[in-house]
Design an enzyme around this catalytic site. Structure first.
Site, PDB file in Angstrom:
ATOM      1  N   LYS A 142     -25.784 -30.733 -57.456  1.00  0.00           N
ATOM      2  CA  LYS A 142     -25.572 -31.227 -56.359  1.00  0.00           C
ATOM      3  C   LYS A 142     -25.859 -29.998 -55.066  1.00  0.00           C
ATOM      4  O   LYS A 142     -25.499 -28.830 -55.552  1.00  0.00           O
ATOM      5  CB  LYS A 142     -24.257 -31.809 -56.177  1.00  0.00           C
ATOM      6  CG  LYS A 142     -22.931 -30.816 -56.873  1.00  0.00           C
ATOM      7  CD  LYS A 142     -22.575 -29.793 -55.514  1.00  0.00           C
ATOM      8  CE  LYS A 142     -21.384 -28.924 -56.196  1.00  0.00           C
ATOM      9  NZ  LYS A 142     -21.146 -27.828 -55.337  1.00  0.00           N
TER      10      LYS A 142
ATOM     11  N   ASP B 167     -15.330 -31.595 -59.335  1.00  0.00           N
ATOM     12  CA  ASP B 167     -16.802 -32.061 -58.978  1.00  0.00           C
ATOM     13  C   ASP B 167     -17.055 -33.026 -59.957  1.00  0.00           C
ATOM     14  O   ASP B 167     -18.418 -33.581 -59.540  1.00  0.00           O
ATOM     15  CB  ASP B 167     -17.673 -30.884 -58.963  1.00  0.00           C
ATOM     16  CG  ASP B 167     -17.526 -29.800 -57.717  1.00  0.00           C
ATOM     17  OD1 ASP B 167     -16.755 -30.455 -56.892  1.00  0.00           O
ATOM     18  OD2 ASP B 167     -18.103 -28.817 -57.657  1.00  0.00           O
TER      19      ASP B 167
END
Ligand code: C5P
Length: 308
Positions: free
Chosen positions: A12, A139
């Site tokens: 990401k 995350d």
């Protein structure tokens, strides 16, 4: 013998990382806009005598192979909830930069969780998987869902976001990693030093940028470039001053935006298209300011079972 299961999980970039004040529990409230991009780790699990981890790929030597690895912790957490042992061989084919701010460790946690769920036929609900992900790290839930999402709380409370196009990115991988807690601590220190204070009572609540969410929705790269922002960038550059030269090299080569990815030290360059990506990538390689350069695009799908 049960067939091994392989799960592919994306990296990401945070197109916005707004960091609130330090909370009493040691975390920071975030408005964290995640975009999954097409660099992947592949996590394969197979039945074994005992839990063990192996890793392949150029950065494999930097990956811990003990129970601190999020992939091991994911297998143990799922096994414990379902009253079974976690005797699996987890193999990580690592392509996401290690300790680079691209959620590579989180990807392996989410991947191992989905893979073990499939291997063991646990049938855990999406909700339960997301709950385990949130226990593993801030995350990790996003690595499971992929696409684009706004993360609130410490980043684990996700709202999926619509994305109206493909965004092209170049990533410059720095030598060595940066510790995420160290970068947050440096952010706090810089805030204290500037006289604003660093705690939740000093720092305004972080908010997602309306212009940035609009740019994602419409697929407008120029508008996204104007809105990207990372509150951890100053801290990452303070700890690793050489990143300033990498950022400048990408900007000089025509990137629409240059930013540190998450807590760094990987830097991310948003570009107009594939041709521009190659140009920026060539310039970054020639600059001598980074160890490796990767070209990719997003959004990318979340954790996906490849074989079962
Ligand atoms: O959740 P995760 O294990 O990824 O967090 C690692 C460290 O990063 C935390 O211990 C904390 O120091 C910092 N962190 C933070 N605020 C967040 C997320 C992470 O301060 N929202």
């Amino acid at each position: 013998m049960t067939a091994p299961v392989t799960v592919r999980v994306p990296a990401k970039v945070n197109v916005q990382l707004a960091v609130g004040g330090l909370r009493p529990d040691g975390f920071h409230d975030l408005a964290n806009v995640f975009l999954a991009v097409g660099l992947y780790d592949e996590v394969t699990v197979a039945p074994a005598e005992e839990l063990r981890i192996t890793c392949s790929g150029p950065d494999a030597a930097q990956v811990p192979l003990d129970r601190t690895n999020l992939a091991a912790r994911a297998a143990l957490a799922l096994a414990e909830r379902h009253g079974r042992d976690a005797n699996v061989h987890i193999h990580i084919a690592k392509d996401i930069p290690v300790a680079g701010g691209m959620a590579g460790g989180s990807a392996d946690g989410a991947g191992a969780l989905v893979a073990c769920d499939a291997l063991w036929g646990t049938g855990a609900s999406r909700e339960e998987l997301l709950e385990i992900c949130a226990e593993l790290g801030s995350d990790v839930p996003f690595s499971l869902v992929g696409g684009a999402a706004l993360g609130r709380g410490r980043g684990e409370l996700l709202t999926p976001l619509d994305v109206g196009g493909t965004f092209h990115w170049v990533f410059a991988v720095a030598d060595g990693g940066l510790s995420t807690p160290a970068v947050y601590a440096e952010c706090d220190r810089l805030r204290e030093a500037s006289g604003t204070g660093a705690s939740v009572t000093d720092v305004p609540e972080p908010e997602a940028s309306a212009a940035l969410l609009d740019a994602l929705r419409t697929g407008d790269a120029a508008a996204l470039a104007a809105a990207v922002a990372n509150d951890l960038q100053a801290a990452a550059v303070s700890l690793r001053p050489s990143l300033a030269a990498t950022l400048a090299a990408g900007t000089d080569a025509g990137a629409l935006a240059a930013l540190v990815s998450g807590s760094g030290p990987t830097t991310a360059f948003l570009v107009a298209g594939e041709a521009e990506a190659e140009k920026v990538a060539d310039a970054l390689r020639a600059s001598g300011t980074c160890r490796a350069v990767r070209v990719t695009s997003g959004p990318a799908a979340g954790a996906t079972v490849l074989t079962a």
